[in-house]
Enzyme design. Structure first.
Site, mmCIF file in Angstrom:
data_model
loop_
_atom_site.group_PDB
_atom_site.id
_atom_site.type_symbol
_atom_site.label_atom_id
_atom_site.label_comp_id
_atom_site.label_asym_id
_atom_site.label_seq_id
_atom_site.Cartn_x
_atom_site.Cartn_y
_atom_site.Cartn_z
ATOM 1 N N LYS A 52 75.920 -49.930 -54.921
ATOM 2 C CA LYS A 52 76.702 -49.217 -54.173
ATOM 3 C C LYS A 52 77.902 -50.050 -53.991
ATOM 4 C CE LYS A 52 75.367 -45.857 -50.604
ATOM 5 N NZ LYS A 52 75.098 -45.449 -49.366
HETATM 6 C C1 E4P Z 1 75.663 -42.522 -48.350
HETATM 7 O O1 E4P Z 1 75.112 -42.908 -49.210
HETATM 8 C C2 E4P Z 1 75.735 -43.046 -47.079
HETATM 9 O O2 E4P Z 1 74.669 -44.058 -46.725
HETATM 10 C C3 E4P Z 1 75.758 -42.138 -46.006
HETATM 11 O O3 E4P Z 1 75.405 -40.866 -46.338
HETATM 12 C C4 E4P Z 1 76.465 -42.403 -44.780
HETATM 13 O O4 E4P Z 1 76.492 -41.166 -43.577
HETATM 14 P P1 E4P Z 1 77.129 -41.343 -42.169
HETATM 15 O O5 E4P Z 1 78.541 -41.149 -42.441
HETATM 16 O O6 E4P Z 1 76.276 -40.237 -41.362
HETATM 17 O O7 E4P Z 1 77.046 -42.991 -41.479
#
Ligand code: E4P
Length: 221
Positions: free
Chosen positions: A84
């Protein structure tokens, strides 16, 4: 549409994997910190041993050279690992180099069509528009998912769209309607997706009716 689980919690991943409905996992530094474990590699490898699909692990560096080094190291842990990388100029530079080395990238913290487009052009395998965080500031997060899906289909891009930052079951319905390839959902949302009050009531009624008739049968004997 595929479902990924958005967590670093091993018990939640084990349970969701048993249900046979998730095909990958996404993590991020906040989710890892919730688990109170600093052994990053061990957590990611444990997750890879539970699910057979892609497992997203985020780089913590912000500068291009260290981002690339870190991504190479993390991706060497398992063929399942997807790196990521946040959408920044450094991030794009890193993606364009890493994608040529066949390292799979999930472009994260994506909040606009332009950011998604840049991710594709740099070579990302996935882009993750964050739906809930956009909703939180009064924008329509799912509209962004729909726009990205439509544009990717128009150009036949192979990059997949992960609807991320999912907050409730209706987000999943909307992601499916928008044609997102994947929705990554927290465990709580996955569990909410399994339930409906009429299912619960129906099971109770079936059990009650059956126990009535089986009691009668016992009495007749
Ligand atoms: C996605 O890859 C992220 O880890 C995640 O969906 C972030 O979600 P949040 O906005 O609830 O922290």
């Amino acid at each position: 549409m595929h479902l990924f689980l958005d967590t670093a919690n091993i018990e939640q991943i084990r349970h969701a994997a048993k249900l046979g409905v998730i095909s990958g996992v996404t993590t991020n530094p906040s989710l890892l910190s919730l688990e109170g474990r600093s052994d990053y590699k061990a957590v990611i490898l444990e997750i890879c041993s539970i699910v057979s699909g892609p497992v997203s692990a985020e780089v913590l560096s912000h500068e291009v050279g260290s981002m690339i080094e870190e991504a190479r190291e993390i991706s060497s842990w398992s063929p399942q690992v997807v790196i990521k990388i946040p959408i920044t100029p450094f991030g794009l530079e890193a993606i364009s180099i890493l994608s040529k080395e066949n390292i799979k990238i999930n472009l994260t913290l994506c909040f606009s069509v332009n950011q998604a487009l840049l991710g594709v052009l740099a070579g990302a395998t996935y882009v993750s528009p964050f739906v809930g965080r956009l909703d939180d500031i009064g924008h329509n997060g799912m509209e962004l998912v729909a726009e990205i899906v439509q544009i990717f289909a128009h150009y036949n891009f192979s990059t997949q769209v992960i609807a991320a930052s999912i907050r409730h079951p209706l987000h999943c319905v909307a992601a499916a309607k928008a044609g997102a390839h994947i929705a990554t959902v927290p465990y709580k949302v996955l569990m909410e997706m399994t339930s409906h009050p009429l299912t619960t009531a129906g099971i109770a009624r079936f059990r009650e009716d059956w126990s009535g008739i089986s009691q009668e049968a016992k009495q007749e004997k």
